[in-house]
Design an enzyme around this catalytic site. Structure first.
Site, short mmCIF file in Angstrom:
data_model
loop_
_atom_site.label_atom_id
_atom_site.label_comp_id
_atom_site.label_asym_id
_atom_site.label_seq_id
_atom_site.Cartn_x
_atom_site.Cartn_y
_atom_site.Cartn_z
N SER A 233 -11.50 -108.38 26.10
CA SER A 233 -10.76 -107.93 24.92
C SER A 233 -11.20 -108.75 23.71
O SER A 233 -12.37 -108.79 23.38
CB SER A 233 -9.25 -108.01 25.18
OG SER A 233 -8.53 -107.36 24.18
N GLU A 359 -8.15 -98.05 29.37
CA GLU A 359 -7.74 -99.20 28.55
C GLU A 359 -6.40 -98.96 27.86
O GLU A 359 -5.53 -99.84 27.82
CB GLU A 359 -8.80 -99.46 27.47
CG GLU A 359 -10.22 -99.61 27.97
CD GLU A 359 -10.63 -101.03 28.24
OE1 GLU A 359 -9.76 -101.92 28.25
OE2 GLU A 359 -11.84 -101.26 28.45
N HIS A 460 -6.05 -101.84 30.37
CA HIS A 460 -6.70 -102.94 29.66
C HIS A 460 -6.25 -104.29 30.23
O HIS A 460 -5.07 -104.58 30.32
CB HIS A 460 -6.32 -102.86 28.18
CG HIS A 460 -7.05 -103.81 27.29
ND1 HIS A 460 -8.39 -103.69 27.01
CD2 HIS A 460 -6.62 -104.89 26.59
CE1 HIS A 460 -8.75 -104.65 26.17
NE2 HIS A 460 -7.70 -105.39 25.91
#
Length: 548
Positions: A233, A359, A460
């Site tokens: 991320s 995600e 995610h």
């Protein structure tokens, strides 16, 4: 063409490459120092860690001085040397946090125990795990945590490097640094030379952490000539940033970008407007920049939201990343990492890049209509208009055909994932491959967690504890043998890449580098497989929409 690898558990466990990873044993974390615990002499002084199940662990090791007061917005300074032996037994260095966004209460514990260290501007610390304090030159893996340059911490059980170090004979380092406005307020246009590097103070923290690794890691059994940077991320954005920093060249040798490909960063014009908006919000003039260094950091962080709202969105919303993140200032960052082409700064560095299949499921979870899967077709159409490139009907028809049994809620998750994360991962792989100097590999983590009845799918950050082999420390999986088996495969692949510069190992099928003709993609699921041009129709749709 699809290559399949089906190994039963018995066969998998006897693979020589995974001999040390056969059993994932939950590890105790007794950090009280004992008489036999390790002491290492670093460039700043001696530190004492803890020996836990054969792994030497050191927590809260300072690689820089406090960033408060006159050091705020400035390049990091080395920590003051100390005498005697400094204890490195407890987490430290929890940087002040910007608002992390809304979360559904039920999913609050998915990532495990959060960092409970009080936030402080004395945050330049790292944590380290090593199998031996000897002359063995082990691969070094340096992790940069997620949180979009705004929040997050390296101090977490899911980021504990014990298992990764023990099972794969690597040295693991996790890094804390300055975040948000404290690490990336671009004052150069307002304050001149004194604040020339303020917009990239946090990026310079990353540089300082790698310099610490270069100068010290051999004393921890690591090889300063074989360093892999990796992150997920915002951590993937940090890795992307380091790839474009000339001063970081030679400090790392491979890179893994997980769910965070940063194609573009903030340009200096937008960054200057954001800084000016902050001054307005705080009631300060350009001549009062020194006062910014004395204000409580909470006041600065509170000004982020109003400043961003005042300046408005970027001109390239699909690819621009991170308000109050790294700034393309022409010096620390001469250009964007992968726009208009892959940066030449790290042309010779192999890269592994990818993300998870769904995600956006975690970001959309707070919405009851998504969580309960009651979104209607008309509501879906209204939601996708902003990303449809002027053709929502074509988008709707494409995803209805690709996923005929999916609910509108599930299709929204897929559409927003593809238009955001997946598009950037593919773009990074394409542009890196086009440079032709070092290979790049593309992957997709597709395993869906069964928790909450499967509503979160492959969300995610689900993959992070799989990489660290810490899935028993989080609530995001069922912790069964299927999950543990996949975790072993992923950890073996990431560490093979760190060791050799290529990810091939017995735990996965042969995985060729990404090319414009084949587009090989490793799909990580119950059965790991390699597919060429995985998700081709969706890829072509988004390339048409964006013109890339």
């Amino acid at each position: 063409m699809t290559t399949m690898l089906r190994l039963d558990r018995r066969r998998f466990l006897v693979q020589s490459a995974l001999a040390g990873a056969a059993v994932l044993v939950p590890r105790r974390h007794a950090w009280a120092a004992g008489p036999s615990d390790p002491v290492v002499d670093t460039t700043s002084g001696k530190i004492r860690g803890a020996a836990v199940d054969g792994i030497n662990a050191f927590k809260g090791v300072p690689y820089g001085a406090s960033t408060a007061g006159a050091n705020r917005f400035m390049p990091p300074q080395k920590p003051a040397p100390w005498g005697g032996v400094r204890e490195a037994l407890d987490w430290a260095g929890h940087a002040p946090q910007a608002f992390a966004g809304q979360r559904r209460p039920e999913v609050a514990a998915l990532s495990g125990t959060p960092d409970k260290v009080p936030v402080s501007e004395d945050c330049l610390t790292l944590n380290l795990w090593t199998p031996g304090l000897d002359a063995t030159k082990r691969p070094v893996m340096v992790w940069y945590h997620g949180g979009g340059f705004g929040y997050g911490s390296a101090n977490s059980p899911r980021l504990d490097g014990t298992n990764l170090a023990a099972h794969h004979d690597v040295v693991v380092v996790t890094v804390n640094q300055r975040l948000n406005i404290l690490g990336h307020m671009h004052l150069a246009e307002l304050g001149g030379a004194a604040f020339a590097q303020s917009g990239n103070a946090g990026a310079l923290d990353m540089l300082a952490s790698l310099q610490w690794v270069r100068d010290n890691i051999a004393r921890f059994g690591g090889d300063p000539g074989n360093v892999t940077i990796f992150g997920q991320s915002g951590g993937g954005g940090k890795v992307s940033t380091l790839l474009a920093m000339p001063a970081a060249r030679g400090l790392f040798h491979r890179a893994i970008v997980m769910s965070g490909s940063a194609i573009r960063l903030t340009d200096r014009e937008r960054a200057a407007k954001l800084a000016e908006a902050v001054l307005g919000e705080l009631g300060l003039k350009r001549t009062q920049l020194d006062e910014l260094q004395m204000l409580p950091f909470k006041r600065l962080i509170a000004a982020i939201g109003p400043a961003v709202k005042k300046v408005g969105p970027s001109s390239s919303p699909l690819f621009d990343r991170y308000d109050f993140g790294p700034v393309v200032d022409g010096a620390v960052l001469p250009g964007h990492p992968f726009d208009p082409a892959a940066t030449a700064v790290s042309a010779d560095v192999p890269v592994l890049v990818g993300g998870v299949k769904d995600e956006m499921a975690i970001y959309l979870a707070p919405e009851n209509k998504i969580w309960e899967r009651t979104l209607t077709e008309d509501e879906l159409r209204a939601r996708v208009v902003p990303v449809a490139g002027g053709n929502p009907d074509r988008l709707m028809e494409t995803y209805r055909r690709l996923f005929p049994g999916a609910t509108p809620s599930d299709r929204l998750i897929t559409i927003l994932t593809d238009s955001n994360h997946r598009l950037r991962s593919i773009t990074l792989a394409e542009r890196k491959a086009a440079l032709g100097r070092a290979p790049v590999w593309l992957y997709s983590f597709d395993w869906e967690t069964p928790v909450f009845g499967g509503k979160l799918k492959a969300f995610h950050a689900l993959d992070v504890p799989f990489v660290f082999e810490t899935i028993d420390a989080v609530g995001s999986t069922d912790r069964g043998e299927v999950a543990h088996d996949l975790s072993r495969r992923i950890a073996a692949t990431w560490t093979a890449f760190a060791r050799n510069g290529k990810p091939d190992n017995p735990a996965i099928p042969h995985w060729a580098p990404y090319t414009a003709s084949a587009r090989a993609t490793l799909v990580l699921d119950r059965e790991c497989r390699v597919e060429n041009d995985y998700g081709r129709e969706a890829r072509l749709f988004w390339k048409d929409v964006t013109g890339t």
